[in-house]
Design a protein around this motif. Structure first.
Motif, PDB file in Angstrom:
ATOM      1  N   THR A   1      63.984 -11.097 -51.491  1.00 32.73           N
ATOM      2  CA  THR A   1      62.704 -10.533 -50.947  1.00 32.73           C
ATOM      3  C   THR A   1      61.517 -11.220 -51.581  1.00 32.73           C
TER       4      THR A   1
ATOM      5  N   LYS B   1      57.341 -10.798 -51.742  1.00 29.66           N
ATOM      6  CA  LYS B   1      56.147  -9.917 -51.371  1.00 29.66           C
ATOM      7  C   LYS B   1      55.010 -10.526 -50.918  1.00 29.66           C
ATOM      8  N   LYS B   2      54.396 -10.149 -50.090  1.00 29.74           N
ATOM      9  CA  LYS B   2      53.118 -10.654 -49.410  1.00 29.74           C
ATOM     10  C   LYS B   2      52.098 -11.388 -50.591  1.00 29.74           C
TER      11      LYS B   2
ATOM     12  N   GLU C   1      53.071 -13.849 -52.197  1.00 32.96           N
ATOM     13  CA  GLU C   1      53.714 -14.655 -53.035  1.00 32.96           C
ATOM     14  C   GLU C   1      54.354 -15.946 -52.589  1.00 32.96           C
TER      15      GLU C   1
ATOM     16  N   ASP D   1      55.378  -9.089 -46.739  1.00 32.93           N
ATOM     17  CA  ASP D   1      56.615  -8.929 -47.078  1.00 32.93           C
ATOM     18  C   ASP D   1      57.884  -9.591 -46.473  1.00 32.93           C
TER      19      ASP D   1
END
Lengths: 199, 199
Positions: free
Chosen positions: A42, A44-45, A47, A110
């Motif tokens: 994953t 994250k927003k 990144e 995300d």
DNA sequence: CTGATTTCTTGATTTATATCAAGACCCATC
DNA sequence: GATGGGTCTTGATATAAATCAAGAAATCAG
């Protein structure tokens, strides 16, 4: 643990479904091989999936979320594309030809990915003889989409590009900052806003 | 007869040279196979290589001359690209996916081609296992060029696009009607002319 | 060579779009 | 429910590029 297994299994099926739809029928065993090379991760927003000038050593499938591909020129960000669920993401020039990446790719939300590392990616062609052909067809399809996109810039006004894109991607309009859509359609946020009001 | 043989042989070598440079090293025997499938032909100035809506059943290498690829919309011709010596020409969507062609392709000058028919083209992949991979890389290279072209439309003014293209294609400017270059750069002939005077 | 086409240039004007600047909206966080 | 950062809208203005129209230059056919 079982829960996670079930969870992953379901998601993997989705990747499989997309591979089938993009690449056509693949032998069940081959599919198993391919799928096994993709690892979940994953991001994250905010990144970064990839920074320009770096070397891109992976290719990812978007399970959920949004990634934005852009370039900074003259201090301005130019958004080239926004990828959503079901897209494969990489810098082709970088992963195939070992060139430094031209784009920066950043998460707008995300995002769940299934990622294959470059080494494994290059292995697929050896494991599955048919692979190069399927990939050729896939890239050809992408090529054709870009040809059409260029045609749009040669022959349409900002408003026509807006309309056309809106018809095909209504959903994106309430998921991402509109300034990015403006940029990828080749207009300013102000022009985008005025067109939007009119229509 | 001998003359023609020598003549053709020399030209074939050129096609071979281009295939090598685009696709990388190919086994001599494979190269012989590929080359043998291309047949020489010519097309006169003004004649059509392909008409839009028709099905494209061939792929050609330009030995000499110029072909223009365009679309008619709203009674206007939009030139998408001009191909010169060393280019491969086809409508990918049509030859690969059996779709009606989107472009019309017309000769700007008398043009010498080496042409492979669709059936033979599809055979190559079977005759030469490595082929699909090489072709994949070739199409990927084309894809990357289009990505850059889109970026130009998103981030550059008409004048900047002119300059950039001029640097890379000085020779074209005294070989083809400038209105076609204007169109493929996304501007009117008048704008093109004014930029040209300035610079 | 000559007239007929096509292509290119130039100027005047209009239109589309960018820029600049200010304020409104939205929504996450305290 | 106030604060603040990011985002969107709106208006005024500037700029880029398109359009329209005419003439000049180049090219082509006979």
């Amino acid at each position: 643990m079982l829960l996670i297994y079930v969870f992953n299994h379901k998601k993997m099926t989705e990747l499989e479904r997309y591979i089938k739809s993009y690449f056509g029928i693949v032998q069940p065993n081959d599919m198993k091989t391919i799928i096994s090379l993709f690892k979940p991760s994953t991001i994250k927003k905010g990144e970064y999936f990839l920074k320009s000038e770096h070397f891109c050593d992976k290719l990812s499938f978007i399970q959920s979320g949004l990634l934005r591909m852009f370039v900074v020129t003259d201090g301005k960000e130019v958004t080239q594309w926004i990828s959503t669920k079901g897209y494969f993401v990489t810098d082709l020039a970088s992963i195939i030809f070992d060139l430094p990446s031209r784009w920066t790719i950043q998460a707008l939300t995300d995002t769940e990915l299934f990622t294959i590392q470059k080494d494994d990616y290059k292995k697929i062609g050896k494991l599955i003889p048919q692979w190069h052909e399927l990939e050729k067809l896939f890239i050809a399809r992408c090529f054709i989409i870009l040809e059409d996109r260029i045609f749009m810039h040669l022959s349409m006004t900002a408003e026509e590009r807006y309309q056309f894109f809106f018809e095909q991607n209504k959903d994106l309009f309430n998921q991402v900052p509109l300034q990015y859509l403006a940029s990828m359609l080749g207009m300013t946020p102000e022009t985008f806003s005025r067109i939007r009001r009119k229509t």
